[in-house]
Enzyme design. Structure first.
Site, PDB file in Angstrom:
ATOM      1  NE  ARG A   1      46.558 -86.161  29.819  1.00 41.76           N
ATOM      2  CZ  ARG A   1      45.785 -87.239  29.707  1.00 41.76           C
ATOM      3  NH1 ARG A   1      45.834 -87.960  28.607  1.00 41.76           N
ATOM      4  NH2 ARG A   1      44.995 -87.607  30.685  1.00 41.76           N
TER       5      ARG A   1
ATOM      6  CG  HIS B   1      42.998 -90.311  35.060  1.00 44.88           C
ATOM      7  ND1 HIS B   1      43.986 -89.426  34.720  1.00 44.88           N
ATOM      8  CD2 HIS B   1      41.836 -89.785  34.586  1.00 44.88           C
ATOM      9  CE1 HIS B   1      43.433 -88.399  34.066  1.00 44.88           C
ATOM     10  NE2 HIS B   1      42.127 -88.603  33.973  1.00 44.88           N
TER      11      HIS B   1
END
Ligand code: FAD
Length: 621
Positions: free
Chosen positions: A269, A249
């Site tokens: 994000r 990740h």
């Protein structure tokens, strides 16, 4: 003679995360006497830690979304190595599984007009993740557990016993599966607290044990994730696929060292957060690969407009699939544009008002405040890649979740194929609901057809002996903690995010040495709560799974999704047609090439031919 607690069940589900609970509910709804076994406390699984949400093309926020778009995104994210049938079933059935959760009592965040709200995530064309703030997994587990309690209440009314048809065995680790005449006959394990042994006689087992991240030091995974289900499947004669594909990740915490690896959700994000290097540059624009160029914005202005007008602008490159973002961060840090702690900066503070941040990302706010003394409404977060998810897993039939061994089923992260070479965020929670249900249904059907089986006394004796071996090493044996640290070092440095042939070869030599030492692992003390003993038993699972990963990573001479070879940096269409399948040959991992199922024509037609040409060989097209 060793005392063993014995039980008989129609269906035994190993794992109490989302996949396990959903499978158990289905098996019980089919009238089967069902056991749920959990290594950790009931309710503590990775599923509960999931933050961002569950992907399902409900079209609530953008009506253009539908299963075909979700299918396309999933295949693109997995770089077309996905089992297309799994991706198809997943995209079609996820909305129904989310709705069903609301009938169990879940309450997802709402849009202004009262529909289930959906948020943006990397690789998803439209806002698609049904969520509950950044605590979606908690709601998912809470709801599935609540459904189980309600079924137990029904059973009490009918049979005078809450546990008549569904019972939870928590803090109970399964160490062995029994196979008789080539088919499942039971499972064996121990209670973590007492060290007492327990045996389950059954003909149908659903593996739902989650991931393998504990083979790496920097990981978002917690202590239970030692690849037990993967190893149990291998040892019982089933096969694993795609083990070279691990998802790092892009955003784990990097500071302070004690919390390195803890996840920073992609929702940051999705909700507007941007990545900058230490020169202040929003660097993701430099890392859009050709295959995605058409779909991603080329300027900051266009990227920023997308949040309010997604139909007329392209997506920000911060929302590329995870493998792309993780590699980009890695490159920035390597080029000397990272922070001292080896990360880059994730900025939400300058993008959203403080009250929006604390409302939309409450867990992240508290996580950084408490663990790093950083106020994310005022300061950027320091982030870097962390080992997060294994795309590889038990090879299963897409429709039934059945593994190669009769009676063995697998669902959720422990299964392979669905996500191809890279999973899109949010596709795991939906995967485990879709395939958890299917696994439970087909395990129940199988149990009906076959009736119960049980292991032979000799097989049970052998399981006891293996479990006790670390406690019986007169000289104390090898230290499990030291071996674990060594394994993590090998995997992190030689089989990490960027791989090279020489290092992979070294890893296999070192893993082979370690395997011999793991045979001599010892634990002092007795069976009552003895974490050293537990780790000693987990180590053989981690080792075998790591060997699969290293072998497959060496074999696959291309870069694709969660497998990056510095010496073979491009995707190779010939490799797209191949699954690497691991099985056991005695104690050794055997690796075979197997052709990927060919995608049905009407599914191929969902893509532009020019796009397929980027992935497929001329002959396939
Ligand atoms: P898990 O939920 O991992 O459960 C595994 C179960 O198996 C546990 O009960 C464990 O105790 C048990 N078990 C393991 N070994 C044994 C054994 N030997 N004997 C008995 N029991 C055993 N995905 C998304 O889609 N959206 C997200 O927003 C998201 N956020 C995430 C955040 C974090 C921090 C993490 C770590 C993961 C996240 N993921 C997310 C991934 C997702 O949560 C997991 O992939 C998913 O929950 C796995 O579910 P599962 O049911 O397969 O297994």
């Amino acid at each position: 003679m060793t005392n063993i607690e014995r039980h008989t069940y129609d269906v035994v589900v190993i794992g109490a995360g989302g996949a396990g609970l959903r499978a158990a509910i289905e098996a019980r709804l089919a009238g089967k006497k069902t056991a749920i076994i959990s290594k950790s406390l009931f309710g503590k699984a990775h599923t509960v830690m999931a933050e961002g949400g569950a992907a399902a093309a409900m079209g609530n926020v953008n009506a253009n979304d539908n299963w075909q778009v979700h299918f396309r995104d999933t295949m693109r994210g997995g770089k077309f190595l996905n089992n297309f049938r799994m991706a198809e079933l997943h995209a079609k059935e996820a909305p129904e599984r989310i709705w069903e959760l609301e009938t169990y009592g879940a309450l997802f965040d709402r849009t202004k007009d009262g529909k289930i709200s959906q948020r943006n995530f990397g690789g998803h064309e439209y806002p698609r993740l049904a969520h509950v703030g950044d605590r979606t997994g908690l709601e998912l587990i809470r709801t599935l557990q609540q459904k189980i309690v309600s079924l137990q209440q029904e059973d009490f009314t009918a049979h005078g016993d809450y546990e008549a048809r569904i019972r939870v065995f928590q803090e109970c680790t399964i160490t062995e599966l029994f196979i008789e005449n080539g088919a499942v006959a039971g499972a064996f394990g121990y209670y973590r607290e007492s060290g007492d042994f327990v045996l389950f006689e059954t003909s149908a087992i659903v593996l739902a044990t989650g991931g393998v991240g504990k083979s790496y030091k920097v990981t978002s995974n917690s202590w239970e994730y030692t690849g037990d289900g993967h190893a149990l499947a291998l040892r019982s004669g089933a096969t694993l696929i795609n083990m070279e594909f691990l998802q790092f990740h892009p955003t784990g915490m990097v500071w302070p060292p004690s919390v390195k690896g803890i996840l920073v959700t992609e929702s940051v994000r999705g909700d507007g957060g941007v990545l900058r290097n230490t020169d202040g540059k929003r660097f993701m624009f430099d890392y859009v690969p050709d295959v995605f160029r058409k779909q991603y914005a080329e300027t900051e202005e266009e990227a920023d407009r997308w949040y309010s007008d997604p139909d007329n602008n392209r997506r920000p490159p911060e929302l590329l699939p995870r493998d792309e973002v993780a590699r980009a961060i890695n490159s920035e840090v390597k080029a000397g544009r990272g922070s001292q702690a080896g990360g880059v900066l994730l900025d939400i503070a300058s993008r959203l008002p403080a009250e929006q941040i604390t409302k939309r990302l409450p867990s992240m706010y508290h996580q950084f405040k408490e663990l790093a003394d950083v106020d994310i409404t005022k300061q950027p977060m320091e982030v870097g890649p962390t080992c997060h998810y294994v795309m590889g897993g038990v090879e299963v039939d897409a429709d039934t979740a059945a593994a190669a061994v009769p009676g063995l089923f697998a669902a959720g992260e422990v299964s392979g194929g669905m996500h191809g070479s890279n999973r899109l965020g949010g596709n795991s929670l939906s995967d485990l609901l879709v395939f958890g249900k299917r696994a439970g249904e087909h395990a129940a059907r199988y149990a009906t057809e076959t009736g119960r089986r049980k292991p032979t006394p000799a097989a049970v004796d052998a399981a006891v002996e293996t479990a006790l071996a670390p406690l019986h090493r007169a000289d104390g044996g090898e230290n499990p903690y030291a071996l674990h640290a060594e394994l993590q070092d090998i995997m992190g440095t030689l089989v990490g995010i960027i791989r090279r042939e020489g290092e992979l070869r070294d890893s296999l030599v070192r893993l082979a040495e370690l395997k011999e030492r793991v045979k001599k692992v010892g634990a002092t003390g007795g069976r009552r709560y003895n974490p050293g003993w537990h780790l000693a038993l987990d180590l053989r699972n981690m080792l075998i799974v790591s060997e699969c990963t290293a072998k497959a990573a060496l074999e696959r001479t291309e870069s694709r999704g969660g497998h990056t070879r510095e010496d073979h940096p491009k995707m190779d269409p010939a490799w797209r047609k191949v699954n690497l399948v691991c099985s056991l040959d005695g104690e050794d991992v055997r690796l075979e090439h197997k052709p990927l199922p060919v995608m049905r024509r009407e599914l191929q037609d969902l893509f532009d031919r020019s796009e397929l040409a980027k992935y497929m060989t001329d002959e396939e097209l």
